[in-house]
Enzyme design. Sequence first.
Site, PDB file in Angstrom:
ATOM      1  N   TYR A  50       0.817  -1.212   0.000  1.00 50.66           N
ATOM      2  CA  TYR A  50       0.000   0.000   0.000  1.00 50.66           C
ATOM      3  C   TYR A  50       0.856   1.268   0.000  1.00 50.66           C
ATOM      4  O   TYR A  50       0.376   2.319   0.437  1.00 50.66           O
ATOM      5  CB  TYR A  50      -0.916  -0.006   1.228  1.00 50.66           C
ATOM      6  CG  TYR A  50      -2.201  -0.806   1.053  1.00 50.66           C
ATOM      7  CD1 TYR A  50      -3.062  -0.576  -0.019  1.00 50.66           C
ATOM      8  CD2 TYR A  50      -2.571  -1.765   1.991  1.00 50.66           C
ATOM      9  CE1 TYR A  50      -4.247  -1.286  -0.163  1.00 50.66           C
ATOM     10  CE2 TYR A  50      -3.763  -2.484   1.856  1.00 50.66           C
ATOM     11  CZ  TYR A  50      -4.594  -2.228   0.771  1.00 50.66           C
ATOM     12  OH  TYR A  50      -5.782  -2.925   0.627  1.00 50.66           O
ATOM     13  N   HIS A 116      -9.884  -5.818  -2.311  1.00 54.34           N
ATOM     14  CA  HIS A 116      -9.010  -4.848  -2.978  1.00 54.34           C
ATOM     15  C   HIS A 116      -8.799  -5.332  -4.403  1.00 54.34           C
ATOM     16  O   HIS A 116      -8.680  -6.537  -4.638  1.00 54.34           O
ATOM     17  CB  HIS A 116      -7.653  -4.776  -2.264  1.00 54.34           C
ATOM     18  CG  HIS A 116      -6.605  -4.092  -3.094  1.00 54.34           C
ATOM     19  ND1 HIS A 116      -6.435  -2.724  -3.066  1.00 54.34           N
ATOM     20  CD2 HIS A 116      -5.714  -4.569  -3.987  1.00 54.34           C
ATOM     21  CE1 HIS A 116      -5.468  -2.406  -3.919  1.00 54.34           C
ATOM     22  NE2 HIS A 116      -5.010  -3.503  -4.493  1.00 54.34           N
TER      23      HIS A 116
HETATM   24  P1  CMP Z   1      -8.342  -0.634  -1.261  1.00 54.44           P
HETATM   25  O1  CMP Z   1      -8.994  -0.831  -2.559  1.00 54.44           O
HETATM   26  O2  CMP Z   1      -7.714  -1.771  -0.585  1.00 54.44           O
HETATM   27  O3  CMP Z   1      -7.218   0.512  -1.465  1.00 54.44           O
HETATM   28  C1  CMP Z   1      -6.811   1.363  -0.446  1.00 54.44           C
HETATM   29  C2  CMP Z   1      -7.654   1.245   0.765  1.00 54.44           C
HETATM   30  O4  CMP Z   1      -7.584   2.330   1.655  1.00 54.44           O
HETATM   31  C3  CMP Z   1      -9.109   1.199   0.393  1.00 54.44           C
HETATM   32  O5  CMP Z   1      -9.411   0.004  -0.256  1.00 54.44           O
HETATM   33  C4  CMP Z   1      -9.766   1.360   1.744  1.00 54.44           C
HETATM   34  O6  CMP Z   1      -9.863   0.131   2.444  1.00 54.44           O
HETATM   35  C5  CMP Z   1      -8.752   2.262   2.430  1.00 54.44           C
HETATM   36  N1  CMP Z   1      -9.280   3.620   2.577  1.00 54.44           N
HETATM   37  C6  CMP Z   1      -9.576   4.498   1.630  1.00 54.44           C
HETATM   38  N2  CMP Z   1     -10.035   5.643   2.171  1.00 54.44           N
HETATM   39  C7  CMP Z   1     -10.025   5.458   3.497  1.00 54.44           C
HETATM   40  C8  CMP Z   1     -10.386   6.253   4.595  1.00 54.44           C
HETATM   41  N3  CMP Z   1     -10.852   7.500   4.425  1.00 54.44           N
HETATM   42  N4  CMP Z   1     -10.260   5.753   5.827  1.00 54.44           N
HETATM   43  C9  CMP Z   1      -9.781   4.479   5.993  1.00 54.44           C
HETATM   44  N5  CMP Z   1      -9.407   3.667   4.974  1.00 54.44           N
HETATM   45  C10 CMP Z   1      -9.544   4.163   3.749  1.00 54.44           C
END
Ligand code: CMP
Length: 133
Positions: A50, A116
Amino acid sequence: MTEQTLFIVKPDAVARHLVGQIIARFETKGFKLIKLKMFTFTKSQAQEFYSVHSSKPFFGELVDFITSGPVVVAIIEGNNAVATTRILVGATKSYEAAPGSIRGDFGLGISDNIIHASDSKDNFEKEAKVVFE
Ligand code: CMP
């Protein structure tokens, strides 16, 4: 155009026994499974996976969540895989995701948003290296 992408069934969905239903969505759509494994992210693996979000205020929460339990990661192949998978997955905030999408049908959370999926070919290649090499 045949291409590959990656998705991760997150710890919340594994704990809720949704793995089979989620993989079935992709198989039913017509994608071919190329690789599949269950594992638990280490902290450093999660930080690398990430890393594009490392400056975001939710980065710590994101790493804590994805390392909180086992996940299932898949590489799938098919026509327009990256963009089509993002459509099947739905909006990031599960409570806003359209019914019919995976997040729209199975979740309500943000960190705990079920799944994801890689958002570009470049990120697919980077993410696949982190989890499969
Ligand atoms: P994902 O597709 O795994 O990619 C990045 C991740 O960050 C996203 O899904 C969410 O799970 C997380 N995410 C995005 N915005 C927020 C937020 N405002 N607060 C917490 N987690 C977040």
